[in-house]
Design a protein around this motif. Sequence first.
Motif, PDB file in Angstrom:
ATOM      1  N   TRP A 265      46.943  40.254  47.861  1.00  0.00           N
ATOM      2  CA  TRP A 265      45.839  39.497  46.796  1.00  0.00           C
ATOM      3  C   TRP A 265      44.897  40.936  46.482  1.00  0.00           C
ATOM      4  N   ASP A 266      44.852  41.172  45.187  1.00  0.00           N
ATOM      5  CA  ASP A 266      43.886  42.421  44.714  1.00  0.00           C
ATOM      6  C   ASP A 266      43.139  41.894  43.570  1.00  0.00           C
ATOM      7  N   THR A 267      42.015  41.435  43.552  1.00  0.00           N
ATOM      8  CA  THR A 267      41.406  41.230  42.331  1.00  0.00           C
ATOM      9  C   THR A 267      40.073  42.185  42.067  1.00  0.00           C
ATOM     10  N   ASN A 268      40.368  43.176  42.674  1.00  0.00           N
ATOM     11  CA  ASN A 268      39.003  44.276  42.320  1.00  0.00           C
ATOM     12  C   ASN A 268      39.403  44.890  41.003  1.00  0.00           C
ATOM     13  N   ASP A 269      38.488  45.351  40.478  1.00  0.00           N
ATOM     14  CA  ASP A 269      38.526  45.956  39.122  1.00  0.00           C
ATOM     15  C   ASP A 269      38.681  47.440  39.505  1.00  0.00           C
ATOM     16  N   TYR A 270      39.749  48.096  38.895  1.00  0.00           N
ATOM     17  CA  TYR A 270      40.013  49.465  38.969  1.00  0.00           C
ATOM     18  C   TYR A 270      40.069  50.155  37.749  1.00  0.00           C
ATOM     19  N   GLY A 274      41.242  54.046  35.778  1.00  0.00           N
ATOM     20  CA  GLY A 274      42.194  54.181  34.935  1.00  0.00           C
ATOM     21  C   GLY A 274      43.345  53.260  35.389  1.00  0.00           C
ATOM     22  N   GLY A 275      42.812  52.165  36.135  1.00  0.00           N
ATOM     23  CA  GLY A 275      43.998  51.429  36.644  1.00  0.00           C
ATOM     24  C   GLY A 275      43.622  50.027  35.851  1.00  0.00           C
ATOM     25  N   ASP A 276      44.241  48.766  36.624  1.00  0.00           N
ATOM     26  CA  ASP A 276      44.000  47.510  36.247  1.00  0.00           C
ATOM     27  C   ASP A 276      43.048  46.518  36.925  1.00  0.00           C
ATOM     28  N   PHE A 277      42.957  45.290  36.227  1.00  0.00           N
ATOM     29  CA  PHE A 277      42.006  44.263  36.927  1.00  0.00           C
ATOM     30  C   PHE A 277      42.640  43.157  36.833  1.00  0.00           C
ATOM     31  N   ASN A 278      43.345  42.382  37.940  1.00  0.00           N
ATOM     32  CA  ASN A 278      44.041  41.175  38.137  1.00  0.00           C
ATOM     33  C   ASN A 278      42.848  39.981  37.694  1.00  0.00           C
ATOM     34  N   GLN A 279      42.586  39.952  36.391  1.00  0.00           N
ATOM     35  CA  GLN A 279      41.738  39.036  36.247  1.00  0.00           C
ATOM     36  C   GLN A 279      42.192  37.482  35.590  1.00  0.00           C
ATOM     37  N   TYR A 280      42.844  36.997  36.668  1.00  0.00           N
ATOM     38  CA  TYR A 280      43.615  35.863  36.461  1.00  0.00           C
ATOM     39  C   TYR A 280      42.653  34.740  36.194  1.00  0.00           C
ATOM     40  N   TYR A 281      41.585  34.350  36.904  1.00  0.00           N
ATOM     41  CA  TYR A 281      40.707  33.618  36.694  1.00  0.00           C
ATOM     42  C   TYR A 281      39.286  33.879  35.565  1.00  0.00           C
ATOM     43  N   ASN A 284      35.422  34.514  35.772  1.00  0.00           N
ATOM     44  CA  ASN A 284      34.989  33.725  37.087  1.00  0.00           C
ATOM     45  C   ASN A 284      35.741  34.402  38.308  1.00  0.00           C
ATOM     46  N   THR A 285      36.723  35.452  38.054  1.00  0.00           N
ATOM     47  CA  THR A 285      37.531  36.086  39.124  1.00  0.00           C
ATOM     48  C   THR A 285      36.545  36.978  39.824  1.00  0.00           C
ATOM     49  N   ARG A 286      36.989  36.718  41.208  1.00  0.00           N
ATOM     50  CA  ARG A 286      35.808  37.136  42.455  1.00  0.00           C
ATOM     51  C   ARG A 286      36.660  38.467  42.867  1.00  0.00           C
ATOM     52  N   GLU A 287      36.145  39.505  43.090  1.00  0.00           N
ATOM     53  CA  GLU A 287      36.670  40.553  43.261  1.00  0.00           C
ATOM     54  C   GLU A 287      36.918  41.028  44.724  1.00  0.00           C
ATOM     55  N   TYR A 288      37.981  41.050  45.275  1.00  0.00           N
ATOM     56  CA  TYR A 288      38.011  41.278  46.883  1.00  0.00           C
ATOM     57  C   TYR A 288      39.803  41.587  46.865  1.00  0.00           C
ATOM     58  N   ASN A 289      40.233  42.117  47.974  1.00  0.00           N
ATOM     59  CA  ASN A 289      41.566  42.366  48.361  1.00  0.00           C
ATOM     60  C   ASN A 289      41.836  41.884  49.770  1.00  0.00           C
ATOM     61  N   THR A 290      42.865  41.326  50.096  1.00  0.00           N
ATOM     62  CA  THR A 290      43.234  40.797  51.517  1.00  0.00           C
ATOM     63  C   THR A 290      44.863  40.453  51.288  1.00  0.00           C
ATOM     64  N   ASN A 321      45.553  45.238  30.501  1.00  0.00           N
ATOM     65  CA  ASN A 321      45.505  45.929  31.885  1.00  0.00           C
ATOM     66  C   ASN A 321      44.672  44.517  32.714  1.00  0.00           C
ATOM     67  N   ARG A 322      44.510  43.200  32.272  1.00  0.00           N
ATOM     68  CA  ARG A 322      44.145  42.117  33.011  1.00  0.00           C
ATOM     69  C   ARG A 322      45.020  41.103  33.209  1.00  0.00           C
ATOM     70  N   HIS A 323      45.988  41.144  32.633  1.00  0.00           N
ATOM     71  CA  HIS A 323      47.195  40.242  32.524  1.00  0.00           C
ATOM     72  C   HIS A 323      48.170  40.229  33.568  1.00  0.00           C
ATOM     73  N   PHE A 324      48.128  39.438  34.745  1.00  0.00           N
ATOM     74  CA  PHE A 324      49.197  39.615  35.806  1.00  0.00           C
ATOM     75  C   PHE A 324      49.782  37.918  35.724  1.00  0.00           C
ATOM     76  N   LEU A 325      50.728  37.981  36.511  1.00  0.00           N
ATOM     77  CA  LEU A 325      51.519  36.752  36.452  1.00  0.00           C
ATOM     78  C   LEU A 325      50.911  35.561  37.460  1.00  0.00           C
ATOM     79  N   SER A 326      50.288  36.176  38.463  1.00  0.00           N
ATOM     80  CA  SER A 326      49.586  35.342  39.523  1.00  0.00           C
ATOM     81  C   SER A 326      48.473  35.975  40.261  1.00  0.00           C
ATOM     82  N   ASP A 327      47.760  34.995  40.968  1.00  0.00           N
ATOM     83  CA  ASP A 327      46.446  35.587  41.763  1.00  0.00           C
ATOM     84  C   ASP A 327      47.175  36.236  42.655  1.00  0.00           C
ATOM     85  N   HIS A 328      48.156  36.073  43.398  1.00  0.00           N
ATOM     86  CA  HIS A 328      48.830  36.603  44.409  1.00  0.00           C
ATOM     87  C   HIS A 328      50.230  37.774  43.886  1.00  0.00           C
TER      88      HIS A 328
END
Length: 340
Positions: A265-270, A274-281, A284-290, A321-328
Amino acid sequence: ILTSFDVNTRMKPSFQRRRLSGTGNHHYRHPMLCQKISVIVVSVILFGGYVFFVQVQTQAATDNGVLKMTESSAKNVGDYTNNLDALTIVSMNLAGCQPSQAAPRQWNQERSTNAVRSLILEKNPDIICLQESPGGAKWAKQVFPQFTAIGATYSHADQVLLLVKEGISAERIPLDNSMPAIMGLITFENKRLFIASAHLAPFERGAFQREKQVLSLKDKAKSFPLIFAGDMNMRVSEDSTMEETLGLLDAWKLAGSHSTTKWTWDTNDYRAQGGDFNQYYGDNTREYNTRYDRIYVLTNNAIEVVVPSFELIANQSLTNNRHFLSDHFGMACVLNLEWK
């Protein structure tokens, strides 16, 4: 026997009609008919005996031939699993295959499902563990027709599924109705391996409940090895309980604990780097990884395990660069098993 019965049923009505329409004793008035009937009866008895003999011989041939062929086929099924010496497992929390809030408007659940299927099948798995699936066994058969669903059950969010590739023989192991997991048993010759897909209790406060749920799986496996995968919802603070107290091996750690495959799970904004941001929500996406998701192995001193490969899947952006298939992110892992 069916043929003789058919002869009798065709003969009896005609014979009875003639007897009722005449007077006196029917047998004395029609000696030739009596003789014909006797011939027919003897023929029927002989034919019935022949049919019975053929059936007995056919059954014997079935017992000695077809059943042996089935046993041979079962051995071929076992060969398909590489004698349980190596297994590829893919596990992923699908988030119901619901489109990300960062997906384009034309992106729908069907497209998410197709993309998930492609990513999973690309790894050529033997076992698929799914959590937050939008459907159960019927859905799985449509999406993964070359796999068999061992079972499906509900967790706190959607369904948990356990699938094995066709050709692998596995039976479902019943669990308590409250268990958010599906468990199966694969057998090859004298090798018995338990497998499970799990979506354990959520939130940090659920640590004690998660420990109880893992203990339940462990108890079911008894003295045999167990591999289970899924969204465990675990925190780093639970590692010592799982590994030291319960004796589990963490597949990611066995593979070398690489930082590039650590966060499921990685919803940090990179984007600034030059990276991506899994902005699934969305906003309201909260930035953290675990590392919520795990693949655990319980050897029970029956196997030794080597993990030559551990990868993340669905960890790349799609249409933007914000579109991912899942929050996981999903996990794909190869396990080499050396049986003692």
